[in-house]
Scaffold this active site. Structure first.
Site, PDB file in Angstrom:
ATOM      1  CD  GLU A  18      14.251   8.987  17.707  1.00 26.54           C
ATOM      2  OE1 GLU A  18      15.081   9.375  18.733  1.00 26.54           O
ATOM      3  OE2 GLU A  18      14.080   9.551  16.898  1.00 26.54           O
ATOM      4  CE  LYS A 150      15.138  16.813  14.609  1.00 21.19           C
ATOM      5  NZ  LYS A 150      15.349  15.612  14.716  1.00 21.19           N
TER       6      LYS A 150
HETATM    7  N1  PSU Z   1      12.357  13.193  15.890  1.00 20.65           N
HETATM    8  C1  PSU Z   1      11.546  13.901  16.615  1.00 20.65           C
HETATM    9  N2  PSU Z   1      11.966  14.288  17.594  1.00 20.65           N
HETATM   10  C2  PSU Z   1      13.307  14.163  18.048  1.00 20.65           C
HETATM   11  C3  PSU Z   1      14.130  13.458  17.040  1.00 20.65           C
HETATM   12  C4  PSU Z   1      13.521  13.116  15.958  1.00 20.65           C
HETATM   13  O1  PSU Z   1      10.190  14.058  16.281  1.00 20.65           O
HETATM   14  O2  PSU Z   1      13.867  14.887  19.238  1.00 20.65           O
HETATM   15  C5  PSU Z   1      15.735  13.266  17.559  1.00 20.65           C
HETATM   16  C6  PSU Z   1      16.258  12.053  16.915  1.00 20.65           C
HETATM   17  O3  PSU Z   1      16.608  11.101  17.915  1.00 20.65           O
HETATM   18  C7  PSU Z   1      17.282  12.501  16.110  1.00 20.65           C
HETATM   19  C8  PSU Z   1      17.873  13.715  16.610  1.00 20.65           C
HETATM   20  O4  PSU Z   1      18.211  11.399  15.853  1.00 20.65           O
HETATM   21  O5  PSU Z   1      16.564  14.281  17.065  1.00 20.65           O
HETATM   22  C9  PSU Z   1      18.739  14.330  15.744  1.00 20.65           C
HETATM   23  O6  PSU Z   1      19.482  15.237  16.642  1.00 20.65           O
HETATM   24  P1  PSU Z   1      20.920  15.778  16.144  1.00 20.65           P
HETATM   25  O7  PSU Z   1      20.226  16.964  15.476  1.00 20.65           O
HETATM   26  O8  PSU Z   1      21.702  16.329  17.291  1.00 20.65           O
HETATM   27  O9  PSU Z   1      21.831  14.857  15.347  1.00 20.65           O
END
Ligand code: PSU
Ligand code: MN
Length: 287
Positions: A18, A150
């Site tokens: 990504e 996360k």
């Molecule tokens: N993994 C990482 N850093 C990131 C992400 C994933 O180590 O920044 C990103 C991915 O693109 C994931 C996003 O889809 O964080 C999630 O964002 P949100 O919580 O707004 O859906």
């Protein structure tokens, strides 16, 4: 609208990567080097990297190094709902896990590596924020390798929602779901695998049943066991500054990178690259 590079089109084993983590997950300049290192790791494992993003009104699958440098903090963060507008308006679009998976579904790519997927935000339903990564994972027949969910999110609630959505979650040589920066202490995973080959067999069986996505959770090699208080501080600061929606994750990651003296940055970098490598191992044994 979707332009697949020649190299990706002809490769037997492909790993999608990504661009949101490149543009918004690391300090300026550093994201591109994480992206390039991930691509190198995928190649070392014998697969071809397909880094995905929106450029010049096209969804690009496979980017050159020059093209990768266009994914800086000025790029839109593009989830599944944002792809169409980004293409039509010819904006630079950095795809999230969910946005990248939507492209994988259209392009027939079955493997992806990332850092940590999004999920249910702490305090749900205040705010009512659940990452589009989950819905897209449910719909897309692809295996995503991550260091779990996360940990700035509500990890147990996210694991429950993945069960509801029918998404298999596999622990790679672990019984516990990794907590992104931390290897241990997460909820129990529903299934454990010991090798890339075993993960590939589970994925194949799931797809034969008509199933969609799977999450393969790889614990980080360098485990930071003391970040939770800092995460709570970051979330409180986000709240205080009224940071909402798509801006929350980038804000919290950069707060942690600064306040940990770069320790979360180094850990994040390593785990992203290692996950890309494992995704490549699974892609290669599946090809
Ligand atoms: N993994 C990482 N850093 C990131 C992400 C994933 O180590 O920044 C990103 C991915 O693109 C994931 C996003 O889809 O964080 C999630 O964002 P949100 O919580 O707004 O859906
Ligand atoms: Mn969100």
């Amino acid at each position: 609208m979707i332009v697949v590079s020649d190299e990706v089109r002809e490769a037997p084993a492909v790993v999608a990567l990504e661009t949101t983590l490149i543009a918004h997950g690391f300090p300026a300049g550093e994201g591109v080097s994480v992206g390039l290192e991930s691509e190198r790791r995928v190649r070392e494992a014998g697969a071809v990297p397909a880094t995905i993003g929106v450029l010049n009104g096209e969804i690009r699958v496979g980017l050159t190094e020059d093209e990768l440098t266009r994914f800086d903090a000025g790029a839109r963060k593009v989830g599944p709902r944002d792809l169409a507008a980004c293409v039509a308006q010819r904006a630079v679009g950095a795809t999230t896990v969910g946005g990248t998976l939507a492209v994988c579904r259209a392009a027939g790519i079955r493997f992806m590596g990332t850092g940590g997927i999004g999920g249910v935000h702490r305090g749900f339903p205040h705010p009512p924020d659940v990452s589009a990564d989950l819905g897209e994972l449910a719909r897309t027949p692809a295996l995503v390798v991550s260091a779990g969910i996360k940990s700035l999110l509500d990890v147990p609630a996210t694991l429950e929602l993945l069960e509801t959505l029918g998404v298999p979650v596999l622990g790679f040589r672990t019984d516990e779901l990794p907590l992104f920066y931390t290897a241990h202490g997460g909820p129990a995973v529903p299934a454990r695998v010991e090798s890339a080959e075993e993960a590939a067999r589970v994925a194949r069986a799931h797809w034969e049943l008509g199933g969609g996505g799977l999450l393969l959770a790889r614990p980080p090699d360098r485990s930071l066991d003391d970040v939770e208080p800092l995460i709570e501080e970051a979330l409180a600061e986000a709240e205080r500054r009224n940071v909402r929606g798509q801006a929350v994750t980038p804000f919290v990651l950069s707060f942690l990178h600064e306040r940990s003296g770069g320790r979360t940055l180094a850990a994040n970098r390593e785990l992203v690259v290692a996950n890309a490598g494992l995704a490549a191992d699974v892609a290669v044994v599946s090809s």
